[in-house]
Design a protein around this motif. Structure first.
Motif, mmCIF file in Angstrom:
data_model
loop_
_atom_site.group_PDB
_atom_site.id
_atom_site.type_symbol
_atom_site.label_atom_id
_atom_site.label_comp_id
_atom_site.label_asym_id
_atom_site.label_seq_id
_atom_site.Cartn_x
_atom_site.Cartn_y
_atom_site.Cartn_z
ATOM 1 N N ALA A 1 26.861 43.988 47.919
ATOM 2 C CA ALA A 1 28.090 43.305 48.572
ATOM 3 C C ALA A 1 28.975 42.338 47.861
ATOM 4 C CB ALA A 1 27.265 42.350 49.810
ATOM 5 N N VAL A 2 28.801 42.207 46.749
ATOM 6 C CA VAL A 2 29.357 41.391 45.833
ATOM 7 C C VAL A 2 30.360 42.423 44.919
ATOM 8 C CG1 VAL A 2 29.732 39.712 44.115
ATOM 9 C CG2 VAL A 2 28.148 39.408 46.072
ATOM 10 N N ASN A 3 31.670 42.469 44.852
ATOM 11 C CA ASN A 3 32.373 43.184 44.226
ATOM 12 C C ASN A 3 33.112 42.144 43.004
ATOM 13 O OD1 ASN A 3 31.792 45.712 45.435
ATOM 14 N ND2 ASN A 3 33.305 45.096 46.898
ATOM 15 N N GLY A 4 33.076 42.607 41.798
ATOM 16 C CA GLY A 4 33.879 41.897 40.786
ATOM 17 C C GLY A 4 33.388 42.370 39.517
ATOM 18 N N PRO A 5 34.002 41.722 38.533
ATOM 19 C CA PRO A 5 33.620 42.176 37.077
ATOM 20 C C PRO A 5 32.223 42.057 36.600
ATOM 21 C CG PRO A 5 35.271 40.150 37.025
ATOM 22 C CD PRO A 5 34.778 40.595 38.522
ATOM 23 N N GLU A 6 31.772 42.967 35.726
ATOM 24 C CA GLU A 6 30.372 42.843 35.329
ATOM 25 C C GLU A 6 29.784 41.488 34.907
ATOM 26 O OE1 GLU A 6 29.787 45.738 32.176
ATOM 27 O OE2 GLU A 6 30.362 47.498 33.637
ATOM 28 N N ASP A 7 30.747 40.694 34.420
ATOM 29 C CA ASP A 7 30.307 39.328 33.760
ATOM 30 C C ASP A 7 30.449 38.087 34.949
ATOM 31 O OD1 ASP A 7 33.057 39.295 33.660
ATOM 32 O OD2 ASP A 7 32.868 38.515 31.490
ATOM 33 N N LEU A 8 30.733 38.624 36.254
ATOM 34 C CA LEU A 8 31.147 37.553 37.242
ATOM 35 C C LEU A 8 29.994 36.404 37.135
ATOM 36 C CD1 LEU A 8 32.686 36.695 39.473
ATOM 37 C CD2 LEU A 8 31.273 38.188 40.856
ATOM 38 N N ALA A 9 28.740 36.659 37.446
ATOM 39 C CA ALA A 9 27.572 35.652 37.358
ATOM 40 C C ALA A 9 27.874 34.688 36.040
ATOM 41 C CB ALA A 9 26.268 36.319 37.262
ATOM 42 N N GLU A 10 28.093 35.113 35.014
ATOM 43 C CA GLU A 10 27.941 34.249 33.707
ATOM 44 C C GLU A 10 29.503 33.468 33.626
ATOM 45 O OE1 GLU A 10 27.640 37.546 33.264
ATOM 46 O OE2 GLU A 10 25.365 37.556 32.763
ATOM 47 N N ARG A 11 30.443 34.249 34.085
ATOM 48 C CA ARG A 11 31.790 33.506 34.002
ATOM 49 C C ARG A 11 32.440 33.174 35.315
ATOM 50 N NH1 ARG A 11 35.465 37.149 30.909
ATOM 51 N NH2 ARG A 11 36.786 35.269 31.273
ATOM 52 N N HIS A 12 31.739 33.001 36.340
ATOM 53 C CA HIS A 12 32.183 32.774 37.802
ATOM 54 C C HIS A 12 33.144 31.319 37.870
ATOM 55 C CE1 HIS A 12 28.784 30.167 37.931
ATOM 56 N NE2 HIS A 12 29.100 29.426 38.614
ATOM 57 N N ASP A 13 32.525 30.171 36.990
ATOM 58 C CA ASP A 13 33.602 29.033 36.795
ATOM 59 C C ASP A 13 35.029 29.431 36.308
ATOM 60 O OD1 ASP A 13 31.607 27.659 37.868
ATOM 61 O OD2 ASP A 13 30.924 26.817 35.915
ATOM 62 N N GLU A 14 35.059 30.203 35.132
ATOM 63 C CA GLU A 14 36.298 30.510 34.907
ATOM 64 C C GLU A 14 37.299 31.286 35.727
ATOM 65 O OE1 GLU A 14 35.845 32.288 30.979
ATOM 66 O OE2 GLU A 14 34.061 31.213 30.633
ATOM 67 N N TYR A 15 36.499 32.266 36.580
ATOM 68 C CA TYR A 15 37.307 33.415 37.327
ATOM 69 C C TYR A 15 37.786 32.381 38.632
ATOM 70 C CZ TYR A 15 35.682 37.515 34.827
ATOM 71 O OH TYR A 15 35.518 38.617 34.180
ATOM 72 N N ILE A 16 37.002 31.518 38.971
ATOM 73 C CA ILE A 16 37.512 30.512 40.135
ATOM 74 C C ILE A 16 38.697 29.733 39.458
ATOM 75 C CG2 ILE A 16 36.805 28.608 41.623
ATOM 76 C CD1 ILE A 16 33.935 30.001 41.666
ATOM 77 N N ARG A 17 38.570 29.061 38.445
ATOM 78 C CA ARG A 17 39.820 28.192 37.933
ATOM 79 C C ARG A 17 40.973 28.994 37.812
ATOM 80 N NH1 ARG A 17 36.261 26.766 33.879
ATOM 81 N NH2 ARG A 17 34.855 24.941 34.374
ATOM 82 N N GLU A 18 40.759 30.292 37.225
ATOM 83 C CA GLU A 18 41.813 31.257 37.114
ATOM 84 C C GLU A 18 42.501 31.614 38.764
ATOM 85 O OE1 GLU A 18 45.149 33.189 35.945
ATOM 86 O OE2 GLU A 18 43.708 31.941 34.562
ATOM 87 N N ARG A 19 41.835 31.747 39.591
ATOM 88 C CA ARG A 19 42.453 31.948 40.832
ATOM 89 C C ARG A 19 43.005 30.747 41.357
ATOM 90 N NH1 ARG A 19 37.903 34.408 44.842
ATOM 91 N NH2 ARG A 19 39.241 33.717 46.254
ATOM 92 N N MET A 20 42.474 29.533 41.223
ATOM 93 C CA MET A 20 43.032 28.404 41.658
ATOM 94 C C MET A 20 44.343 27.820 41.021
ATOM 95 S SD MET A 20 40.780 26.869 44.068
ATOM 96 C CE MET A 20 41.231 25.133 43.930
ATOM 97 N N ARG A 21 44.601 28.295 39.610
ATOM 98 C CA ARG A 21 45.793 28.254 39.043
ATOM 99 C C ARG A 21 46.816 28.984 39.328
ATOM 100 N NH1 ARG A 21 42.517 28.570 34.176
ATOM 101 N NH2 ARG A 21 41.909 26.348 33.572
ATOM 102 N N ARG A 22 46.444 30.366 39.746
ATOM 103 C CA ARG A 22 47.441 31.455 40.393
ATOM 104 C C ARG A 22 47.871 30.725 41.660
ATOM 105 N NH1 ARG A 22 43.820 35.604 38.546
ATOM 106 N NH2 ARG A 22 43.129 35.727 40.394
ATOM 107 N N ARG A 23 46.996 30.251 42.502
ATOM 108 C CA ARG A 23 47.236 30.134 43.767
ATOM 109 C C ARG A 23 48.067 28.537 43.862
ATOM 110 N NH1 ARG A 23 42.961 29.968 48.738
ATOM 111 N NH2 ARG A 23 44.553 29.965 50.325
#
Length: 90
Positions: free
Chosen positions: A63-85
């Motif tokens: 059910a979860v779609n994302g990059p292969e390293d999503l579990a390890e780097r989820h904080d970084e991905y969330i921060r990047e989404r917040m910066r873009r938004r």
């Protein structure tokens, strides 16, 4: 050094270990006289032990779609989404 700092420090350390290093750490903990008492109560069963899969987990798998390293780097991905938004103030 406070207990909270020690806990966070160890948590981040364990997050950076390879699977082989985690297995070695687990072995060291279970062989230590004092830590093994805590480990017997707190550590999850070993992956090679037969266990039923919870029904809710089966629904979540895939059910979860994302990059292969999503579990390890989820904080970084969330921060990047917040910066873009929201820009750099996020």
């Amino acid at each position: 050094m406070t207990a909270a700092f020690d806990y966070e420090d160890m948590h981040h350390l364990v997050d950076r270990l390879t699977p082989t290093q985690v297995r070695r750490l687990r072995l060291l903990v279970t062989q230590d006289e004092e830590l093994s008492q805590v480990a017997a109560e707190a550590l999850l069963p070993r992956p090679d032990e037969e266990q039923p899969v919870p029904d809710g987990l089966l629904a979540l798998i895939g059910a979860v779609n994302g990059p292969e390293d999503l579990a390890e780097r989820h904080d970084e991905y969330i921060r990047e989404r917040m910066r873009r938004r929201f820009g750099d103030q996020a």
